[in-house]
Structure formats: structure tokens, C-alpha cells
Design a protein around this motif. Structure first.
Motif, PDB file in Angstrom:
ATOM      1  N   ALA A 259      37.787   2.594  56.082  1.00  0.00           N
ATOM      2  CA  ALA A 259      37.299   1.281  55.649  1.00  0.00           C
ATOM      3  C   ALA A 259      38.446   0.289  55.508  1.00  0.00           C
ATOM      4  CB  ALA A 259      36.534   1.410  54.333  1.00  0.00           C
ATOM      5  N   LEU A 260      39.602   0.772  55.058  1.00  0.00           N
ATOM      6  CA  LEU A 260      40.767  -0.097  54.926  1.00  0.00           C
ATOM      7  C   LEU A 260      41.200  -0.612  56.293  1.00  0.00           C
ATOM      8  CD1 LEU A 260      43.887   0.429  52.724  1.00  0.00           C
ATOM      9  CD2 LEU A 260      44.196   0.082  55.176  1.00  0.00           C
ATOM     10  N   VAL A 261      41.227   0.281  57.280  1.00  0.00           N
ATOM     11  CA  VAL A 261      41.610  -0.117  58.632  1.00  0.00           C
ATOM     12  C   VAL A 261      40.578  -1.080  59.217  1.00  0.00           C
ATOM     13  CG1 VAL A 261      42.087   0.713  60.969  1.00  0.00           C
ATOM     14  CG2 VAL A 261      42.837   2.058  58.995  1.00  0.00           C
ATOM     15  N   LEU A 262      39.297  -0.811  58.963  1.00  0.00           N
ATOM     16  CA  LEU A 262      38.229  -1.638  59.511  1.00  0.00           C
ATOM     17  C   LEU A 262      38.263  -3.049  58.943  1.00  0.00           C
ATOM     18  CD1 LEU A 262      35.616  -1.872  61.214  1.00  0.00           C
ATOM     19  CD2 LEU A 262      34.357  -1.068  59.193  1.00  0.00           C
ATOM     20  N   HIS A 263      38.442  -3.157  57.626  1.00  0.00           N
ATOM     21  CA  HIS A 263      38.388  -4.465  56.968  1.00  0.00           C
ATOM     22  C   HIS A 263      39.769  -5.111  56.814  1.00  0.00           C
ATOM     23  CE1 HIS A 263      34.130  -4.153  55.807  1.00  0.00           C
ATOM     24  NE2 HIS A 263      34.372  -2.873  55.587  1.00  0.00           N
ATOM     25  N   LEU A 264      40.832  -4.354  57.150  1.00  0.00           N
ATOM     26  CA  LEU A 264      42.202  -4.843  56.958  1.00  0.00           C
ATOM     27  C   LEU A 264      42.405  -5.330  55.523  1.00  0.00           C
ATOM     28  CD1 LEU A 264      42.901  -6.721  60.327  1.00  0.00           C
ATOM     29  CD2 LEU A 264      43.627  -4.418  59.646  1.00  0.00           C
ATOM     30  N   ASP A 265      41.873  -4.545  54.590  1.00  0.00           N
ATOM     31  CA  ASP A 265      41.971  -4.882  53.173  1.00  0.00           C
ATOM     32  C   ASP A 265      41.827  -3.593  52.374  1.00  0.00           C
ATOM     33  OD1 ASP A 265      42.244  -6.321  50.884  1.00  0.00           O
ATOM     34  OD2 ASP A 265      40.217  -7.163  50.892  1.00  0.00           O
ATOM     35  N   ASP A 266      42.395  -3.571  51.183  1.00  0.00           N
ATOM     36  CA  ASP A 266      42.340  -2.370  50.339  1.00  0.00           C
ATOM     37  C   ASP A 266      40.970  -2.314  49.659  1.00  0.00           C
ATOM     38  OD1 ASP A 266      42.765  -0.162  48.849  1.00  0.00           O
ATOM     39  OD2 ASP A 266      44.481  -0.926  47.720  1.00  0.00           O
ATOM     40  N   VAL A 267      40.006  -1.734  50.370  1.00  0.00           N
ATOM     41  CA  VAL A 267      38.637  -1.644  49.858  1.00  0.00           C
ATOM     42  C   VAL A 267      38.288  -0.205  49.490  1.00  0.00           C
ATOM     43  CG1 VAL A 267      37.836  -3.661  51.148  1.00  0.00           C
ATOM     44  CG2 VAL A 267      37.754  -1.404  52.228  1.00  0.00           C
ATOM     45  N   TYR A 268      39.310   0.596  49.193  1.00  0.00           N
ATOM     46  CA  TYR A 268      39.125   2.035  48.982  1.00  0.00           C
ATOM     47  C   TYR A 268      38.081   2.332  47.920  1.00  0.00           C
ATOM     48  CZ  TYR A 268      40.617   6.950  48.886  1.00  0.00           C
ATOM     49  OH  TYR A 268      40.659   8.316  48.986  1.00  0.00           O
ATOM     50  N   TRP A 269      38.136   1.629  46.787  1.00  0.00           N
ATOM     51  CA  TRP A 269      37.212   1.908  45.684  1.00  0.00           C
ATOM     52  C   TRP A 269      36.147   0.825  45.562  1.00  0.00           C
ATOM     53  CZ3 TRP A 269      37.183   6.628  44.589  1.00  0.00           C
ATOM     54  CH2 TRP A 269      38.350   7.385  44.461  1.00  0.00           C
ATOM     55  N   THR A 270      35.821   0.159  46.651  1.00  0.00           N
ATOM     56  CA  THR A 270      34.765  -0.844  46.630  1.00  0.00           C
ATOM     57  C   THR A 270      33.544  -0.306  47.372  1.00  0.00           C
ATOM     58  OG1 THR A 270      35.414  -1.930  48.694  1.00  0.00           O
ATOM     59  CG2 THR A 270      36.542  -2.629  46.677  1.00  0.00           C
ATOM     60  N   GLU A 271      32.497  -1.129  47.410  1.00  0.00           N
ATOM     61  CA  GLU A 271      31.281  -0.730  48.110  1.00  0.00           C
ATOM     62  C   GLU A 271      31.544  -0.507  49.595  1.00  0.00           C
ATOM     63  OE1 GLU A 271      27.327   0.398  48.072  1.00  0.00           O
ATOM     64  OE2 GLU A 271      28.584  -0.190  46.367  1.00  0.00           O
ATOM     65  N   GLN A 272      32.429  -1.327  50.184  1.00  0.00           N
ATOM     66  CA  GLN A 272      32.770  -1.150  51.596  1.00  0.00           C
ATOM     67  C   GLN A 272      33.506   0.169  51.845  1.00  0.00           C
ATOM     68  OE1 GLN A 272      33.307  -3.848  49.800  1.00  0.00           O
ATOM     69  NE2 GLN A 272      32.985  -5.745  50.952  1.00  0.00           N
ATOM     70  N   GLY A 273      34.153   0.678  50.796  1.00  0.00           N
ATOM     71  CA  GLY A 273      34.897   1.921  50.948  1.00  0.00           C
ATOM     72  C   GLY A 273      34.024   3.127  51.235  1.00  0.00           C
ATOM     73  N   ARG A 274      32.714   2.989  50.996  1.00  0.00           N
ATOM     74  CA  ARG A 274      31.797   4.085  51.307  1.00  0.00           C
ATOM     75  C   ARG A 274      31.802   4.408  52.802  1.00  0.00           C
ATOM     76  NH1 ARG A 274      27.939   5.168  47.315  1.00  0.00           N
ATOM     77  NH2 ARG A 274      27.794   3.663  45.626  1.00  0.00           N
ATOM     78  N   GLN A 275      32.171   3.427  53.612  1.00  0.00           N
ATOM     79  CA  GLN A 275      32.173   3.649  55.053  1.00  0.00           C
ATOM     80  C   GLN A 275      33.137   4.769  55.440  1.00  0.00           C
ATOM     81  OE1 GLN A 275      33.109  -0.488  55.905  1.00  0.00           O
ATOM     82  NE2 GLN A 275      31.112  -0.758  56.890  1.00  0.00           N
ATOM     83  N   SER A 276      34.202   4.925  54.696  1.00  0.00           N
ATOM     84  CA  SER A 276      35.148   6.006  54.986  1.00  0.00           C
ATOM     85  C   SER A 276      34.485   7.365  54.831  1.00  0.00           C
ATOM     86  CB  SER A 276      36.367   5.909  54.056  1.00  0.00           C
ATOM     87  OG  SER A 276      37.079   4.714  54.278  1.00  0.00           O
TER      88      SER A 276
END
Length: 245
Positions: free
Chosen positions: A101-118
Motif C-alpha cells: 500500500a505504501l508503494v501504491l500510494h507513495l505515502d506511509d499508509v501502513y496503519w490506515t484504511e488504505q493499508g489493508r490493501q497490503s
């Protein structure tokens, strides 16, 4: 057991896949356990921040993937070199996909809702690799009998047909069903026969002038997501940790 392992795993060259798969899964689970401990402030682990720069574990993951990949290309097809390259590659994949998710969004979204994608990508990748390993199609086995040769030809045609069915499921927006359906035919067939998801290429192309089909697809997608998203989220929270509120 030894003869089965030799004929179905070692001889067809599936041992590196087994080692890479085990390394990948273990790396992801260990990495998630460590990051959850860091998040909770427990244990001896801390973020790596040389010079104040947070070095994400996707960085060593890429390096290990490069080493493992070039190790295979360099000719380590058998023996210790092959196993080592597979393990390095599996560890690298585990570290990289854990921060997909971090690579996809180019942002540190590890513990966010977007981080579920990982977590979704890791589970899907593990399922795909596991199904490849459990397929046990002995394309590398020599000295096949006439019956085994006929069985191989039948298997090839079955795989081609099933791939086409899985492609239809993919065009209908059923990504998970298409990937798993490559190896489990009934899942791909079920996805291909059902209504397409509203935003899929199939729906945009074929439901454009069919208002009833488009409406049914929207209702079915809503009901499906309402039924399964909560269960999927609970599973992802169990495996990868719940996002920050």
C-alpha cells in the motif's frame, strides 16, 4: 513419502517454489508481529531511522528480491544455490508486499484504511503460490508412460480453457475469483457466469445500453460488499492489525 516428494516436488523443480513460499509467508507474519509490537511500544524493536530518515522494510525487501532473482538468473537451478536464492527472494517478497500500500500510494499508509490493501495482496499472493505448489502437475518429470502423456495433454487443454474462463471473470471485475479460479475451475466458472461488477470493463462495455442489467449489477455488488466486507475486514485486522482510527 520420500518417493512422492522426489517425483512430485524435487524432480519437477518445485522445491525452490516451496522454499520461496514458506519464506514469504513466515517473513510477512514475523514482520507484522514486529511492527505491531513497535506500534504498541512493546519489546526491543524500534523503527530504523538513520539520520532521521525512516527506512521502511520495503527497501531491504527490494534488495533481497534483486539478489534472489539474479541468483536464479545466474544459473542456480539446483542444489544449495537454488534453495538460497529462493529463500532470499521469498523473504524479499514478504517485506515488499507487506508495504504494498505504501508503494501504491507513495505515502506511509501502513496503519490506515488504505493499508489493508497490503494484507489483501499478501493473502492473494500466498493463495496463488500455494495453489501453484499444490497443483502437482509434473511437467518436469521424464520417462512418462503413454497414459501419462495423454493425461498431460488433457491437463494442458483444461488449463487453457480454464484460463479463458478466468479471463472472463477478471473482465467482470472478479479479481480474487479469477486468480484462484485459474487453479480451481469451478470458482472461475462461477465468477464468469455471474453478473459483472458495475465498474468492470465487462459492465462498461456490455451493460451500457442495458439499464436493467446495470441496475441489477449495482444492487448485487452492494449486497455482496455489505455481506462480506465486514468478515474480510475482521480477517485482515486479525492478520495485519487494525488501522488507526
Amino acid at each position: 513419502m520420500g518417493h512422492w516428494w522426489e517425483r512430485n516436488i524435487v524432480e519437477p523443480g518445485k522445491l525452490p517454489l516451496f522454499l520461496a513460499l514458506v519464506s514469504f509467508v513466515l517473513t510477512f507474519l514475523i514482520t507484522r508481529a514486529i511492527t505491531r509490537m513497535i506500534r504498541a511500544g512493546k519489546g526491543p524493536f524500534r523503527n530504523v531511522t538513520p539520520g532521521g530518515v525512516h527506512v521502511h522494510h520495503v527497501v531491504p525487501g527490494i534488495l533481497l528480491m534483486v539478489l534472489g532473482g539474479f541468483g536464479v538468473i545466474a544459473g542456480y537451478k539446483h542444489g544449495f544455490g537454488s534453495g538460497l536464492a529462493a529463500v532470499l527472494f521469498g523473504i524479499g517478497v514478504g517485506l515488499v508486499l507487506d508495504e504494498f500500500a505504501l508503494v501504491l500510494h507513495l505515502d506511509d499508509v501502513y496503519w490506515t484504511e488504505q493499508g489493508r490493501q497490503s494484507v489483501e495482496v499478501v493473502v492473494l499472493t500466498a493463495a496463488l503460490a500455494g495453489l501453484m505448489f499444490l497443483g502437482f502437475v509434473p511437467f518436469g518429470v521424464n520417462d512418462l508412460s503413454e497414459d501419462e502423456l495423454q493425461g498431460r495433454a488433457t491437463a494442458v487443454w483444461t488449463i487453457v480453457l480454464n484460463f479463458l474462463i478466468a479471463l472472463i471473470a477478471l473482465l467482470k471485475g472478479k479479481l480474487r475469483m479469477a486468480v484462484i479460479g485459474v487453479f480451481v475451475p469451478f470458482i472461475a466458472l462461477w465468477g464468469a457466469l455471474r453478473l459483472a461488477r458495475p465498474a468492470s470493463p465487462w459492465a462498461k462495455r456490455l451493460y451500457r445500453t442495458r439499464s436493467r442489467a446495470r441496475a441489477r449489477a449495482q444492487v448485487r455488488a452492494y449486497r455482496h460488499d455489505k455481506r462480506w466486507n465486514r468478515l474480510r475486514r475482521r480477517f485482515e485486522d486479525l492478520v495485519g492489525g487494525a488501522p488507526s482510527r
